[in-house]
Design a protein around this motif. Structure first.
Motif, PDB file in Angstrom:
ATOM      1  N   CYS A 216       0.855  -1.193   0.000  1.00  0.00           N
ATOM      2  CA  CYS A 216       0.000   0.000   0.000  1.00  0.00           C
ATOM      3  C   CYS A 216       0.886   1.237   0.000  1.00  0.00           C
ATOM      4  O   CYS A 216       1.791   1.360   0.816  1.00  0.00           O
TER       5      CYS A 216
ATOM      6  N   CYS B 159       0.204   3.133   3.743  1.00  0.00           N
ATOM      7  CA  CYS B 159       0.666   2.581   5.022  1.00  0.00           C
ATOM      8  C   CYS B 159       1.786   1.562   4.840  1.00  0.00           C
ATOM      9  O   CYS B 159       2.352   1.077   5.809  1.00  0.00           O
TER      10      CYS B 159
ATOM     11  N   CYS C 253      -6.244  -1.101  -0.078  1.00  0.00           N
ATOM     12  CA  CYS C 253      -5.573  -1.629   1.102  1.00  0.00           C
ATOM     13  C   CYS C 253      -6.574  -2.204   2.092  1.00  0.00           C
ATOM     14  O   CYS C 253      -7.585  -1.598   2.390  1.00  0.00           O
TER      15      CYS C 253
ATOM     16  N   CYS D 286      -5.675   0.082   5.789  1.00  0.00           N
ATOM     17  CA  CYS D 286      -6.075   1.485   5.977  1.00  0.00           C
ATOM     18  C   CYS D 286      -7.182   1.896   5.012  1.00  0.00           C
ATOM     19  O   CYS D 286      -7.646   3.028   5.052  1.00  0.00           O
TER      20      CYS D 286
ATOM     21  N   HIS E 246      -7.056   2.573   1.983  1.00  0.00           N
ATOM     22  CA  HIS E 246      -6.602   3.463   0.922  1.00  0.00           C
ATOM     23  C   HIS E 246      -6.827   2.789  -0.436  1.00  0.00           C
ATOM     24  O   HIS E 246      -6.602   1.597  -0.580  1.00  0.00           O
TER      25      HIS E 246
HETATM   26 ZN   LIG Z   1      -2.783   0.927   3.570  1.00  0.00          ZN
END
Ligand SMILES: [Zn+2]
Length: 119
Positions: free
Chosen positions: A89, A92, A104, A107, A109
């Protein structure tokens, strides 16, 4: 970077080319053999080379699937850490679920759009 379960899963699942012939055979032997597999089925698989009777292989799987996986991943990590095609990712830096994942799981994302913009 430290080892965590999701990274371990990913390496075991998607970094097959870093696994040795014996490691792949040990995996296959484990996968195809279970307590429910009949002996005629087992001998058929042996004659096709799907599973192994090699004491070396049997020794690798003697402690069960989790131990095999742990050892394989540990070795790959030690020897190939810098060459592994990890899909991390961008936010993170943790491992994605698959090599093609663009979101992700940690997180949340999402990097679908940044992917096309970069090219
Ligand atoms: Zn992430």
């Amino acid at each position: 970077m430290i080892m965590y379960r999701e990274l371990e899963d990913y390496i075991y699942e998607y970094c097959e080319k870093f696994q040795t012939k014996n490691e792949l055979m040990a995996r296959k032997t484990l996968m195809y053999t279970s307590s429910t597999t009949s002996s005629s089925m087992l001998s058929a698989m042996r004659s096709r080379g799907w599973i192994s009777e090699d004491p070396l292989i049997l020794n690798m799987i003697a402690d069960g699937p989790h131990e095999l996986k742990r050892r394989v991943v540990e070795r790959i990590w030690r020897e190939h850490k810098d060459e592994l095609p990890l899909n991390l990712c961008p936010k993170c830096n943790l491992i994605a679920r698959t090599p093609l994942a663009r979101q992700c799981r940690f997180c949340k994302h999402d990097w679908h759009s940044s992917d096309t913009a970069a090219k």
